[in-house]
Design a protein around this motif. Structure first.
Motif, PDB file in Angstrom:
ATOM      1  N   SER A  49       0.786  -1.241   0.000  1.00 36.51           N
ATOM      2  CA  SER A  49       0.000   0.000   0.000  1.00 36.51           C
ATOM      3  C   SER A  49       0.809   1.278   0.000  1.00 36.51           C
ATOM      4  O   SER A  49       0.557   2.190   0.763  1.00 36.51           O
ATOM      5  CB  SER A  49      -0.984   0.089   1.175  1.00 36.51           C
ATOM      6  N   GLY A  56      -9.430   1.557  -6.573  1.00 37.33           N
ATOM      7  CA  GLY A  56      -9.823   0.311  -5.934  1.00 37.33           C
ATOM      8  C   GLY A  56     -11.286   0.029  -6.212  1.00 37.33           C
ATOM      9  O   GLY A  56     -12.138   0.913  -6.144  1.00 37.33           O
ATOM     10  N   SER A  57     -11.536  -1.213  -6.675  1.00 34.88           N
ATOM     11  CA  SER A  57     -12.884  -1.692  -6.969  1.00 34.88           C
ATOM     12  C   SER A  57     -13.487  -1.016  -8.206  1.00 34.88           C
ATOM     13  O   SER A  57     -12.941  -0.064  -8.743  1.00 34.88           O
ATOM     14  CB  SER A  57     -13.805  -1.492  -5.769  1.00 34.88           C
ATOM     15  N   GLN A 103     -18.487   0.252  -2.592  1.00 38.83           N
ATOM     16  CA  GLN A 103     -18.655  -1.040  -1.936  1.00 38.83           C
ATOM     17  C   GLN A 103     -20.023  -1.219  -1.295  1.00 38.83           C
ATOM     18  O   GLN A 103     -20.459  -2.328  -1.021  1.00 38.83           O
ATOM     19  CB  GLN A 103     -17.555  -1.242  -0.889  1.00 38.83           C
ATOM     20  N   HIS A 148     -15.759   5.073 -10.921  1.00 42.45           N
ATOM     21  CA  HIS A 148     -14.607   4.203 -10.691  1.00 42.45           C
ATOM     22  C   HIS A 148     -13.904   3.832 -11.988  1.00 42.45           C
ATOM     23  O   HIS A 148     -12.762   3.418 -11.977  1.00 42.45           O
ATOM     24  CB  HIS A 148     -15.047   2.911  -9.988  1.00 42.45           C
ATOM     25  N   GLU A 195      -6.221  -2.951 -14.524  1.00 41.72           N
ATOM     26  CA  GLU A 195      -7.261  -3.546 -13.681  1.00 41.72           C
ATOM     27  C   GLU A 195      -6.693  -4.008 -12.346  1.00 41.72           C
ATOM     28  O   GLU A 195      -7.339  -3.893 -11.310  1.00 41.72           O
ATOM     29  CB  GLU A 195      -7.926  -4.722 -14.412  1.00 41.72           C
ATOM     30  N   VAL A 196      -5.478  -4.514 -12.400  1.00 40.16           N
ATOM     31  CA  VAL A 196      -4.867  -4.965 -11.149  1.00 40.16           C
ATOM     32  C   VAL A 196      -4.572  -3.774 -10.245  1.00 40.16           C
ATOM     33  O   VAL A 196      -4.873  -3.791  -9.053  1.00 40.16           O
ATOM     34  CB  VAL A 196      -3.590  -5.777 -11.453  1.00 40.16           C
ATOM     35  N   GLN A 218      -7.781  -2.422  -8.899  1.00 40.19           N
ATOM     36  CA  GLN A 218      -8.682  -3.439  -8.362  1.00 40.19           C
ATOM     37  C   GLN A 218     -10.003  -3.413  -9.092  1.00 40.19           C
ATOM     38  O   GLN A 218     -11.079  -3.547  -8.509  1.00 40.19           O
ATOM     39  CB  GLN A 218      -8.940  -3.164  -6.866  1.00 40.19           C
ATOM     40  N   TYR A 219      -9.927  -3.215 -10.366  1.00 42.98           N
ATOM     41  CA  TYR A 219     -11.132  -3.067 -11.179  1.00 42.98           C
ATOM     42  C   TYR A 219     -11.640  -4.452 -11.558  1.00 42.98           C
ATOM     43  O   TYR A 219     -10.867  -5.269 -12.049  1.00 42.98           O
ATOM     44  CB  TYR A 219     -10.754  -2.244 -12.409  1.00 42.98           C
ATOM     45  N   PRO A 220     -12.906  -4.727 -11.332  1.00 43.71           N
ATOM     46  CA  PRO A 220     -13.377  -6.120 -11.409  1.00 43.71           C
ATOM     47  C   PRO A 220     -13.585  -6.648 -12.835  1.00 43.71           C
ATOM     48  O   PRO A 220     -14.637  -7.198 -13.152  1.00 43.71           O
ATOM     49  CB  PRO A 220     -14.711  -6.075 -10.668  1.00 43.71           C
ATOM     50  N   HIS A 233      -8.240  -8.581 -13.976  1.00 50.34           N
ATOM     51  CA  HIS A 233      -8.139  -8.778 -12.537  1.00 50.34           C
ATOM     52  C   HIS A 233      -8.520 -10.210 -12.186  1.00 50.34           C
ATOM     53  O   HIS A 233      -7.869 -10.889 -11.410  1.00 50.34           O
ATOM     54  CB  HIS A 233      -9.070  -7.775 -11.861  1.00 50.34           C
ATOM     55  N   GLN A 258      -6.481 -13.377 -10.409  1.00 49.70           N
ATOM     56  CA  GLN A 258      -7.023 -14.040  -9.211  1.00 49.70           C
ATOM     57  C   GLN A 258      -7.140 -15.540  -9.421  1.00 49.70           C
ATOM     58  O   GLN A 258      -6.775 -16.334  -8.567  1.00 49.70           O
ATOM     59  CB  GLN A 258      -8.425 -13.499  -8.908  1.00 49.70           C
TER      60      GLN A 258
END
Lengths: 361, 372, 334, 339
Positions: free
Chosen positions: B330, C172-173, C177, C195, C272-273, C276-278, C282, C286
């Motif tokens: 991070s 992130g994401s 959320q 996002h 994407e990594v 943290q894009y779904p 990504h 995973q």
């Protein structure tokens, strides 16, 4: 036995953007070259003259027919035999500059021959040979050794290439348009040099589009048109007494210094031209011929238009599009090829001793 | 040389080949029988392919794909040098490269926090514990006089890690370029020289490989086997980035094959291999050199992406690894920009230098570009 | 025309077969036993050898690994062609196809606009740079800098400066959320867009520079061609000459686009990594990490199909805009 | 007086320096005249011809002027020159076979070109079709792409397009060079027809082929190494050349009917001088069998007979002109240096 026998040689090229069509560059061409003879092979672009030269040099395989050198079929030669063949038959090409690898010095063309054909000769012996070869082409060794090709003039470049051929036991030299890229002032010297070599017993196939050059140098002349022989024979006979309308029209179109085109009857030329167009099987010709028909006077043009094949109005017809042809698009290439090759070329008739003309119409 | 986009033109007109006389004057004037450059769709397609190939890995310098220059290289070496030294882009690019190469070679020796006790293995610290080799304070720190580029979460000195990483990145880049070059040249020359069915098959193969997204393929493979060494990574990169080289070389070979000097070599009894190596390849030398530079850059960039995704070798540290651990730990949230900006910037600068010198070289090789 | 497309489709079929075979062979030929390594996730200290054997054969059967290789190969293609790609272990045992479908939409809304926009804008600006010195002097170095930047760095820098520091966009994401994914929910769509922006920007930047530089060189080259010389010699306006140059330069750029796809997808995975894009990128990472082999194979094949379809679309577009290919293929000349 | 060129000097930038391709050239072309411009490769003839239409990137105008129909052509100013192009002075380029945009239909390209020159296509379309018909191209070529036409058809289409606005002067650069003999004749006759029908007033036909010029040109201008050697009516040049270069050149051309065994020809030994640093004096001196001391001086381009100009000391002497004493070489060098 002739030195070189060209026996019913045909060559098909794939044509069309995606290779769908076939074009006959040569159709059953046959003639011989005797020892020490200069034969000029004259034709316009697309006549197949360069293709024939390359077939003789084994740079391009023929589609059918064979070429025999001193009785041996060269089209089947490989490896050692081919290597030996090159001892006796050599070529010089149109573009002198392109004949040299620009990265190397001129000497390399000699060195390659040394390595491949005379590895046993010592440096000195070899140098002596090169010296005498250069002498034969009237070059001064100092002018060419250790130079890059661009440092030589076009004429010198071509002479070096001829000298290279002379290093071998060359019996036949294929000279493919070797002076067409040279300047007018130096052309004739290269021609004269070839004549000198002929006197030493070298056979030459002189390929050219320029009738005056062919006439100047050769013993015999072969006029090639659309991949078939239109007329051939002893040069004085072919030029002095042309019997094929194509030869006549070519001769009439040659620009001359002292005789104006106007004095040559274009109508006659045109008529001959149109007659030749008639057979449906005439393979797709060089477009070039076509515009000799498009002479500008409206009356003539109207006449021409009636008889002209469709090609003049649009894209040139490919062989496959010609009306009346027994094949249409779907035919596979091998069958088409067979059909093409099976079409015999116009028959050659001996009109006088040593003078053959294709039968027209 | 051959046919592709770029100020230097293709086939017919590109080579400023003096035709008739060879005197310096010849360049200015008429070449009577110079054929007009071919305009067939075939050529177009090929050209497109090349351009794309150029575009693909890194820098599309279509000028070089235009493949004009080669000829000049052997002809006037002194002239080449003359222009090379006067080309600002080339000088800039090479200076940048020199700095980084020196840093990669001598950097680890001079690294401020190289592990004192383990200097022999200094180049191969394990990546997640690499910090231990350098220092052991605890938290990320801003750049300071002691740590010029700050410290990582583990207290590693960023500058020191970077100096170690450079070597790996260069090594992988070089290996990748080497393998891609070898495969591309071999296939390109074979296809271009032999033609016919072999060419068809090789082209099919090339076209298939070109559609494979290398990174995704590596993820799949990496799921089963871990890449353990830079050598393996280099091989993999090479194995996926050769297609455009093969295409370009094939096209060039096709055009060069038509040159009369190739026919003359055949008439001199030379075999195919010898002709390709001695007559055709040297005429592409300058082009191939530029290709290698492009491959080198693209291989390094690819390796950074691989390493960043954790697909790279596990036992060495590279610039990509640094960014990987920065992200994993991070650095974004910690606002520890010094952890990932410098390694990436170094990489960008290295490749930038290569690309710029590539343009410079192109200008030097290609007289037409030199003019302006 | 038919001939041309038949040839192209042939290439695509071979490419797909090749990808599938790689997909099939890699787990089987690589050292190590996928079942074993997969089982290691489940084995506790008290697992007995018998239990282990039972589990092993059960999983081997489930994976279809208990039959001869040729049969496996056959089953594999049978499954692929019927859309049965097995189930994903890491994603709640959902069918692989539906997992992919869920992620693919994110990747598509990222990739398609990024590729198209980068292509269009890059070409425009590159063409402009070819004629304006000022623009040339700025676009060119910037373009090269973008080209020289490693994707992860570009992504991290964008994420850091525009996300972590400036807080303009979230990192992130793929959506907030607190929202449940639903493409009918307005809030959700807005959140996705929000996002979406940074990863999009990254992928856009990844290829933008290349297009601009490529187009610039191509236009300069076109301006030197015979037809351009002729037009100038007849006094045509610069506008006309440039318009022709641009149009003709666009053709090689288009075929370049096909070749670029693999690279862009690589850049996309990295983006994407980082964010943290779904999307699929990504997801595939995973899947690799969690050794979810069916999912891995499925995504790989899906991406290949995507690339091939895109290639085909580009082929068609090329034929539409280049009269030479188009007419030649209609057999006008053949 | 249609075209008047006065002391024109054009250089050509190359890697090794500036090539003085056109070095102080003066001549004129009258209304209705077809002037042939002949010379070997590298003599500057193409540069001269092209400079009257469009100075390409590497060409520089060093001095001299050209006047067309009484108005000065701003040849050094590419923008100002635009107005004259195609309307007053036009070009059939050497690369005519590849001069059409490959991805535009010929008709569309013509229309767009004309529009950008401020001409409505509709106003000339009829005439364009008529002229295309005249050179044997049917109407539908307007709807075809260049690749659908043969090389010769493209060349003819280019010829028509270049002359559609009836320019006063047409430069035809090596239009017959790459063609077969029968085609050469057709194209040559087309050029004459263009003049007769008033599509163009006068014409400069650039070629290395003297025999073509003997057929179609009214006058022939021979260039050698960037300078003018001789100009006269084409019959005069062909039958009565005064410059040794022209004489030797003509004597070396094989003609149909000439065979080596009956009348062997000879070429001109040596090669033209480099134009990077051309020698002082007559540039043909080194190859000239008649050279004498005076030839170290630059010969003026003098009218020795009505309408027959020559730059040769020997010719002047033969014509009975007092050419003065030969300047000793040293002095000539000194003079050269002092300039």
């Amino acid at each position: 036995m002739s030195m070189l026998e060209i026996d019913k040689v045909s060559k098909l090229y794939k044509s069309g953007t995606f290779g769908g069509g076939l074009k006959a560059a040569l159709r059953q061409v046959s003639f011989n070259i005797e020892r020490g003879e200069v034969v000029s092979l004259i034709g316009e672009s697309g006549s197949g003259k360069s293709t024939l030269g390359k077939i003789i040099l084994r740079l391009v395989p023929p589609s059918a027919g064979c070429v025999r050198f001193e009785g041996a079929d060269i089209t089947q030669m490989k490896g050692r035999a081919l290597h030996e063949y090159y001892r006796y038959v050599q070529g010089v090409f149109q573009d002198p500059f392109s004949s040299y690898n620009p990265l190397y010095k001129v000497d390399r063309v000699f060195d390659m021959v040394h390595q491949e054909f005379f590895p046993h000769l010592s440096g000195d012996e070899w140098a002596a040979r090169v010296g005498s070869a250069l002498e034969a082409v009237t070059l001064n060794p100092g002018d060419v050794f250790n130079k890059f090709p661009h440092q030589l003039s076009g004429g010198q470049q071509q002479r070096v290439l001829v000298a290279r051929a002379l290093l071998l036991d060359v019996k036949l030299l294929i000279a493919d348009e070797i002076i067409s890229m040279l300047d007018a002032s130096t052309r004739v010297d290269v021609l004269n040099m070839l004549v000198g070599l002929k006197k030493r017993g070298l056979g030459i196939l002189f390929i050219t589009h320029d009738l005056s050059l062919g006439n100047y140098i050769s013993d015999r002349t072969v006029i090639l048109r659309n991949g078939t022989i239109a007329e051939m024979g002893l040069t004085p006979l072919v030029f002095g007494n042309p019997r094929h309308s194509y030869t006549v029209s070519l001769l009439k179109a040659v620009p001359q210094l002292h005789k104006k085109w106007e004095d040559i009857d274009i109508d006659e030329l045109l008529a001959a031209e149109l007659d030749r167009e008639a057979p449906a099987l005439a393979p797709r010709g060089p477009e070039s011929r076509r515009y000799s028909k498009s002479s500008l006077a409206p009356a003539r043009q109207a006449r021409a238009k009636d008889i002209l094949p469709q090609g003049e109005q649009g894209p040139r017809p490919s062989l496959m599009d010609l009306p009346g042809a027994p094949w249409q698009r779907k035919m596979s290439s091998p069958r088409l090829a067979k059909l093409l090759l099976s079409q015999p070329p116009p028959e050659l008739v001996e009109v006088e001793e040593g003078h053959f003309v294709a039968v027209e119409g | 040389m051959s046919a592709n986009p770029g100020p230097a033109r293709a086939a017919g007109s590109s080579t400023p080949a003096p035709v008739a006389t060879g005197s310096p004057g010849e360049e200015l004037d008429e070449l009577p029988s110079a054929a007009p450059a071919p305009q067939g769709p075939g050529e177009r397609l090929e050209k497109g392919a090349l351009a794309g190939a150029q575009a693909a890995p890194v820098a599309p310098t279509p000028t070089l794909a235009a493949g004009a220059p080669a000829v000049r290289l052997g002809r006037q070496r002194w002239e080449f040098l003359h222009y090379a030294l006067r080309n600002r882009k080339l000088v800039f690019g090479f200076s940048v490269e020199l700095v980084f190469v020196l840093a990669a070679i001598f950097g680890p020796l001079a690294a401020p926090y190289s592990s004192a006790g383990d200097s022999s293995s200094a180049g191969v610290p394990l990546k997640d514990q690499c910090a231990a080799f350098f220092c052991a304070s605890g938290m990320t720190t801003h750049p300071s006089a002691h740590h010029l580029l700050g410290m990582t979460y583990f207290g590693g000195d960023v500058l020191s890690i970077m100096l170690y990483s450079l070597r790996e990145t260069y090594l992988v880049g070089f290996l990748g370029a080497l393998f891609a070059g070898i495969i591309g040249l071999a296939l390109g020359f074979t296809a271009g020289w032999r033609g016919g069915w072999l060419d068809d098959i090789l082209q099919l193969f090339t076209n298939v490989v070109i559609t494979m997204p290398a990174l995704v393929l590596l993820i799949v493979i990496g799921a089963y086997v871990k890449i353990h060494s830079p050598l393996f990574e280099g091989i993999f990169i090479g194995a996926t980035s050769w297609p455009w080289v093969a295409r370009a070389v094939r096209a060039q070979t096709f055009t060069l094959r038509e040159r009369d000097f190739v026919d003359l070599a055949r008439l001199s009894g030379k075999g195919g291999v010898s002709i390709v190596l001695k007559d055709i390849a040297p005429n592409m030398a300058s082009y191939l050199f530029l290709v290698f530079i492009l491959l080198f850059s693209s291989s390094m960039l690819l390796s950074v992406s691989y390493d960043f995704l954790g697909l790279g070798p596990t036992n060495v540290v590279s610039l990509g690894d640094m960014m990987n651990s920065a992200m994993l730990w991070s650095a974004l949230n910690l606002k520890a920009w010094w952890w990932f900006i410098p390694p990436g910037a170094a990489m960008a600068l290295i490749v930038f230098g290569l690309l710029i010198s590539n343009i410079g070289l192109d200008e030097v090789f290609n007289p037409k570009l030199r003019e302006s | 025309m038919r001939r041309y497309f038949a040839r192209k489709i042939g290439i695509y079929i071979v490419a797909f077969w090749f990808a599938g075979t790689v997909d099939f062979l890699v787990p089987r030929l690589m050292p190590g036993d996928p079942v074993q390594s997969y089982l290691s996730n489940f084995i506790g200290a008290n697992t007995t050898v018998t239990q282990y054997r039972a589990m092993y054969s059960a999983f081997a059967k489930a994976f279809g690994l208990n039959v001869p290789l040729w049969d496996q190969y056959w089953h594999f293609w049978d499954g692929v062609l019927h859309g049965h790609m097995g189930i994903s272990i890491s994603q709640s045992s959902l069918p692989v196809t539906s997992v992919i479908r869920g992620a693919a939409i994110y990747s598509l809304i990222l990739l398609v606009p990024a590729i198209v926009l980068a292509y269009v804008l890059g070409n425009r600006i590159g063409a402009m740079a070819a004629r304006r010195k000022v623009l040339d002097n700025t676009v060119l170095p910037i373009g090269y800098l973008f080209q020289a930047s490693p994707y992860p760095w570009l992504a991290l820098a964008v994420a850091f400066y525009l996300g972590a520091v400036a807080h303009w966009f979230p990192i992130g994401s793929g959506y907030a959320q607190n929202l449940l994914p639903s493409w009918t929910n307005w809030h959700f769509i807005v959140s996705v867009m929000y996002h979406w922006f940074l990863p999009f920007l990254t992928v856009f930047l990844v290829s933008f520079g290349g297009w601009a530089i490529g187009m610039r060189s191509l236009v300069i080259y076109e301006l030197e061609t015979d037809y351009a010389r002729y037009l100038r010699a007849l006094g045509a306006s610069q506008r006309l000459v440039r318009r022709y140059a641009y149009r003709n330069a666009a053709l090689p750029q288009l075929s370049g686009l096909a070749i670029q796809l693999g690279t862009v997808i690589g850049g996309n995975v990295v983006a994407e990594v980082v964010f943290q894009y779904p999307g699929l990128g990504h997801l595939i990472l995973q899947a690799a990490d969690s050794q979810d082999y069916f999912l891995l194979m499925g995504i790989f094949l899906f991406i290949i199909i995507g690339v091939l379809v895109a290639n085909f679309v580009i082929d068609i577009a090329y034929v539409m805009i280049d009269p030479r290919t188009r007419l030649a293929m209609q057999g006008a000349q053949a | 007086m249609s075209l008047k060129v006065d002391n024109l000097r054009i250089t050509y930038r190359t890697l090794r320096g500036d090539v003085k391709a056109v070095d102080g050239v003066s001549f004129s072309v009258s209304d209705g005249e077809i002037m042939g411009l002949a010379g070997e490769s590298g003599c500057g003839k193409s540069t001269l011809g092209n400079s009257l239409v469009f100075l390409e990137g590497r060409m520089r105008h060093l001095g001299g002027r050209a006047e067309l129909d009484g108005r000065e052509l701003p040849i050094a100013d590419t923008r100002a020159m635009n107005e004259y192009r195609m309307r007053q002075v036009s070009l059939i380029p050497q690369y005519a076979m590849s001069a059409l945009n490959p991805t535009r239909k010929f008709g569309k390209m013509a229309a767009e070109l004309l529009k950008s020159r401020g001409v409505r296509f509709a106003t000339v379309e009829e005439e364009l079709r008529r002229r295309l018909g005249l050179v044997g191209l049917a109407d539908n070529v307007l709807n075809l792409y260049p690749f659908e036409l043969s090389g010769g058809m493209r060349q003819r289409a280019t010829m028509v397009l270049s002359t559609i606005l009836n320019p006063s002067l047409l430069i035809a650069d090596e239009v017959t060079s790459a063609l077969d003999v029968s085609t050469q004749r057709a194209v040559g006759e087309m050029l004459m027809e263009f003049r007769e029908r008033g599509f163009v007033k006068s014409m400069i036909v650039i070629t290395h082929d003297m025999s073509i010029l003997a057929q179609i040109a009214d006058s022939i201008l021979v260039m050698y190494a960037g300078k003018l050697a001789e100009k006269a009516g084409s019959d005069t040049v062909v039958n009565n050349p005064l410059h040794p270069y022209t004489q030797l050149l003509l004597a070396s051309l094989p003609e149909v009917g000439v065979r080596y065994d009956t009348s062997a020809l000879v070429g001109i030994p040596g090669r033209p001088p480099s134009l990077l640093h051309p020698p002082a004096g007559c540039r043909f001196r080194a190859r000239c069998p008649f050279a004498f001391e005076k030839c170290t001086e630059d010969p003026p381009f003098m009218e020795l007979q009505p309408g027959h100009q020559v730059a040769c000391w020997k010719a002047m002497k033969d014509a009975g002109l007092d050419i003065g004493p030969a300047v000793p070489p040293a002095a000539a060098v000194g003079e050269e240096a002092s300039r």
